[in-house]
Design an enzyme around this catalytic site. Structure first.
Site, PDB file in Angstrom:
ATOM      1  CD1 TRP A 129      15.245  31.461  35.449  1.00  0.00           C
ATOM      2  CD2 TRP A 129      14.789  30.839  37.547  1.00  0.00           C
ATOM      3  NE1 TRP A 129      16.138  32.092  36.286  1.00  0.00           N
ATOM      4  CE2 TRP A 129      15.882  31.731  37.565  1.00  0.00           C
ATOM      5  CE3 TRP A 129      14.325  30.309  38.757  1.00  0.00           C
ATOM      6  CZ2 TRP A 129      16.515  32.114  38.757  1.00  0.00           C
ATOM      7  CZ3 TRP A 129      14.952  30.676  39.927  1.00  0.00           C
ATOM      8  CH2 TRP A 129      16.028  31.563  39.922  1.00  0.00           C
ATOM      9  CG  ASP A 166       8.775  32.898  34.798  1.00  0.00           C
ATOM     10  OD1 ASP A 166       8.796  34.147  34.810  1.00  0.00           O
ATOM     11  OD2 ASP A 166       9.614  32.194  35.404  1.00  0.00           O
ATOM     12  CE  LYS A 219      15.478  38.120  37.444  1.00  0.00           C
ATOM     13  NZ  LYS A 219      14.809  36.836  37.360  1.00  0.00           N
TER      14      LYS A 219
HETATM   15  C1  LIG Z   1      14.771  35.518  38.101  1.00  0.00           C
HETATM   16  C2  LIG Z   1      13.787  34.579  37.557  1.00  0.00           C
HETATM   17  C3  LIG Z   1      13.012  33.748  38.376  1.00  0.00           C
HETATM   18  C4  LIG Z   1      13.178  33.700  39.871  1.00  0.00           C
HETATM   19  O1  LIG Z   1      12.666  34.836  40.440  1.00  0.00           O
HETATM   20  P1  LIG Z   1      12.541  35.006  42.034  1.00  0.00           P
HETATM   21  O2  LIG Z   1      11.696  36.251  42.108  1.00  0.00           O
HETATM   22  O3  LIG Z   1      13.917  35.201  42.565  1.00  0.00           O
HETATM   23  O4  LIG Z   1      11.869  33.825  42.575  1.00  0.00           O
HETATM   24  C5  LIG Z   1      12.075  32.939  37.767  1.00  0.00           C
HETATM   25  N1  LIG Z   1      11.900  32.932  36.439  1.00  0.00           N
HETATM   26  C6  LIG Z   1      12.644  33.702  35.626  1.00  0.00           C
HETATM   27  C7  LIG Z   1      12.424  33.644  34.148  1.00  0.00           C
HETATM   28  C8  LIG Z   1      13.606  34.546  36.149  1.00  0.00           C
HETATM   29  O5  LIG Z   1      14.346  35.308  35.331  1.00  0.00           O
END
Ligand SMILES: *Cc1c(COP(=O)(O)O)cnc(C)c1O
Length: 360
Positions: free
Chosen positions: A102, A172, A196
């Protein structure tokens, strides 16, 4: 009703209490004769939902007054573009710490808009650790430093918050949002996808320090301009209303669990049960640097792909679903987000112990 234990990395489990409350209110939300799914985003009922959600978020995460809390769309992935568009605005360069897929995607996306430098990476060891960085590693001229706090696919988490000096730090936190207390003041922006730990898919929550806003590149799509979204109180266009309502319910649930301190204690308890088992197992191994272990995503392998697959399959037959590791690294992964009860982890460990006995 037989509910399974869902170890999916996302979308993932929601607290049973929250689902029940949503079910109760599905046809008639607080006596207004309609469902939140049908409601105008400009109605007074929805206005209260979004305001309550923001208020709860601020309270639970202890967000200072000089930060905006924005509800956005496009997933975490849309922010990979929005972040450089909004913030590569002084020297047109930024520092990225690449600790997983990511973070790598965010770094690659940023290269379209400016000089995105890879400060450090743990790709040399399949992202199984978090690099230790100090202030001197960062470019003082960078417009920001970017990190991914919890690496969902590999099961690592920063055990520290990097000191970037005066350079704004952006994180993030998609897969560790609201899993434990976080000092927001150390960051210029923290953001994450809701699917999540917060709500169903379709929502991103971003906490952004106000002084960061207002200097987006002229080419920035209006939907990605954080200042536009902030000025419109996250209602520039139709937001994902129902997901925001679910977010509000989850925040109420977190509060009832004793806030982030209570949630953290619960998460540490779950993670300890699983890591202790793995550390004592002769068949299963967690291959992450121990001090960088994630509380949320626990990865493990037997060292034999066939045995891994057999284990995933038999777990499913026992109501323990989505234990297959991400396609990029294989093995197994148990995502044990806030909503996973302790009993779910206990069931998993007892299944794994049994599997080990039968197969060795
Ligand atoms: C799941 C995830 C993403 C991607 O998320 P989307 O909402 O599907 O774009 C990005 N960063 C992390 C750390 C993730 O766990």
């Amino acid at each position: 009703m037989a509910r399974v234990c869902n170890f999916s990395a996302g979308p993932s489990m929601l607290p049973l209490e929250v689902l029940k409350k949503a079910q109760e209110e599905m046809l008639d939300y607080e006596g207004c004769g309609q469902s939140v799914t049908e409601m105008s985003h400009r109605s007074k009922e929805f206005d209260k939902i979004i305001k309550d959600a923001e208020k709860l978020f601020r309270e639970i995460m202890n967000v200072p007054d000089n930060y905006k809390v924005l509800f956005l769309q496009g997933g975490a992935s849309a922010q990979f573009s929005a972040i450089p568009l909004n913030f590569m605005n002084k020297n047109n360069k930024a520092d990225y710490i690449v600790t997983g897929v990511w973070a790598k995607k965010a770094w690659q996306e940023a290269q379209k808009y400016g000089a995105a430098r890879k400060v450090a990476s743990s790709e040399d060891k399949i992202f199984s650790y978090i690099p230790k960085l100090t202030k001197d590693d960062f470019d003082p001229e960078a417009d920001y430093v970017y990190m991914c706090m919890n690496n969902t696919i590999y099961g690592t988490k920063y055990p520290y918050i990097p000191d970037t000096g005066d350079v704004p730090l952006i994180a993030d936190v998609s897969s560790c949002f609201l899993s434990e207390p976080l000092d927001v003041t150390k960051f210029a922006m923290v953001y994450g996808g809701a699917q999540k730990n917060i709500a169903p898919a379709g929502l991103v929550v971003a906490i952004i320090r106000e002084d960061m806003l207002g200097n987006a590149m002229p080419i920035t799509p209006v939907m990605m301009d954080y200042k536009v979204q902030a000025d419109a109180d996250s209602l520039y266009n139709t937001p994902p209303c129902y997901t925001m309502y679910m977010c509000k319910l989850v925040l109420e649930w977190i509060k009832s669990m004793g806030g982030l301190e209570g949630i953290k204690a619960n998460n540490e308890k779950k993670a300890k049960i699983l890591y202790d088992f793995l550390d004592n197992s002769k068949m299963f191994k967690n291959t992450v640097n121990p001090e960088d272990r994630s509380l949320m995503n626990v990865t493990f392998v037997t060292g034999n792909d066939e045995l891994d697959a057999k284990c995933v399959k038999e777990a499913k037959e026992n109501g323990l679903i989505n234990l297959k590791g991400h396609r990029s690294i294989g093995g197994l992964r148990a995502s044990i987000y806030n909503a996973m009860p302790v009993e779910g982890v206990e069931k998993l460990v007892s299944f794994l112990a049994d599997f080990e006995k039968k197969n060795s």
